[in-house]
Design a protein around this motif. Structure first.
Motif, short mmCIF file in Angstrom:
data_model
loop_
_atom_site.label_atom_id
_atom_site.label_comp_id
_atom_site.label_asym_id
_atom_site.label_seq_id
_atom_site.Cartn_x
_atom_site.Cartn_y
_atom_site.Cartn_z
N UNK A 158 2.97 7.76 -4.45
CA UNK A 158 2.33 8.95 -4.39
C UNK A 158 3.41 9.84 -3.75
N UNK A 159 4.27 9.40 -2.68
CA UNK A 159 5.00 10.23 -1.96
C UNK A 159 6.42 10.31 -1.87
N UNK A 160 7.02 8.88 -2.49
CA UNK A 160 8.28 8.91 -2.37
C UNK A 160 8.98 8.31 -3.54
N UNK A 161 8.43 8.19 -4.66
CA UNK A 161 9.12 7.80 -5.90
C UNK A 161 8.30 8.15 -7.03
N UNK A 162 8.74 8.29 -8.18
CA UNK A 162 8.11 8.64 -9.51
C UNK A 162 7.82 7.45 -10.42
N UNK A 163 6.44 7.20 -10.62
CA UNK A 163 6.11 6.30 -11.65
C UNK A 163 5.17 6.83 -12.81
N UNK A 164 4.26 6.23 -13.50
CA UNK A 164 3.56 6.97 -14.19
C UNK A 164 2.15 7.18 -13.69
N UNK A 165 2.09 6.91 -12.38
CA UNK A 165 0.77 7.18 -11.74
C UNK A 165 0.91 8.45 -11.16
N UNK A 166 -0.15 8.84 -10.29
CA UNK A 166 -0.29 10.10 -9.73
C UNK A 166 0.68 10.36 -8.49
N UNK A 167 1.41 11.09 -8.62
CA UNK A 167 2.28 11.69 -7.70
C UNK A 167 2.23 13.04 -7.09
N UNK A 168 2.40 13.25 -5.79
CA UNK A 168 2.49 14.57 -5.05
C UNK A 168 4.02 14.82 -4.77
N UNK A 174 -0.91 -2.48 -5.81
CA UNK A 174 -1.94 -1.19 -6.40
C UNK A 174 -2.66 -1.13 -5.59
N UNK A 175 -2.86 0.31 -5.17
CA UNK A 175 -3.81 0.75 -4.10
C UNK A 175 -5.00 1.50 -4.75
N UNK A 176 -5.94 1.68 -3.99
CA UNK A 176 -7.28 2.29 -4.50
C UNK A 176 -7.20 3.74 -4.99
N UNK A 177 -6.19 4.45 -4.58
CA UNK A 177 -5.93 5.87 -4.78
C UNK A 177 -5.02 6.00 -6.27
N UNK A 178 -4.93 4.76 -6.96
CA UNK A 178 -4.22 4.94 -7.96
C UNK A 178 -2.65 4.56 -7.62
N UNK A 179 -2.09 4.84 -6.60
CA UNK A 179 -0.75 4.95 -6.39
C UNK A 179 -0.24 3.18 -6.25
N UNK A 180 1.05 3.40 -5.98
CA UNK A 180 1.39 1.87 -5.94
C UNK A 180 2.51 1.75 -5.01
#
Length: 156
Positions: free
Chosen positions: A80-90, A64-70
């Motif tokens: 955040x960039x490559x797959x979809x989970x329940x966290x923030x995703x662009x 888990x990263x500080x920006x809430x991505x994993x």
């Protein structure tokens, strides 16, 4: 010749079926069989170095990263960039659910890593920049029964 190929491939397939943490040479042989030697001018030794430092060859690694991505799986692919989970995703650059990156069979992870490499190269991985870039990474495939001339390091 077929017997020799089977002797090389059977341990690789057994590793995929039996567990989520690969032995270094098993992982190197599997990556080579999946076309990762010199993929996007990234050597096989660099791929093995990268995954050693990202996940210790563990397909189920999660960080888990500080920006809430994993970061997920053996390549530590970011949500955040490559797959979809329940966290923030662009973005969902690999068009997958992040959980697919945690399978014992690393096919989805390898395909997604190829997508990342096509777009950003090995520099997308911090561990590669810190531990592998510009270094002699030949030891990561040494003793694995692979032709080193096919895996010259540091093309980036």
């Amino acid at each position: 010749m077929l017997k020799l190929q089977l002797l090389v491939l059977v341990p690789v397939f057994w590793a995929v079926a039996q567990g989520s943490v690969f032995e270094r040479c098993q992982w190197a042989r599997l990556l080579k069989s999946r076309g990762m030697d010199q993929y996007q001018k990234i050597s096989l030794a660099d791929w093995v170095c990268l995954t050693r430092w990202e996940s210790s060859f563990n397909t189920r690694a999660v960080n888990h990263n500080r920006d809430n991505s994993t970061d997920y799986g053996i390549f530590q692919i970011n949500s955040k960039w490559w797959c979809r989970d329940s966290g923030p995703s662009r973005a969902n650059g690999c068009n997958i659910n992040c959980s697919a990156l945690l399978a014992d069979d690393p096919t989805v992870a390898i395909n997604c890593a190829k997508t990342v490499a096509r777009q950003q190269g090995a520099k997308a991985w911090v561990a590669w920049k810190v531990h592998c870039q510009g270094k002699d990474v030949s030891q990561y495939i040494a003793g694995c029964g692979l032709d080193l001339s096919d895996s010259a390091s540091n093309f980036l």
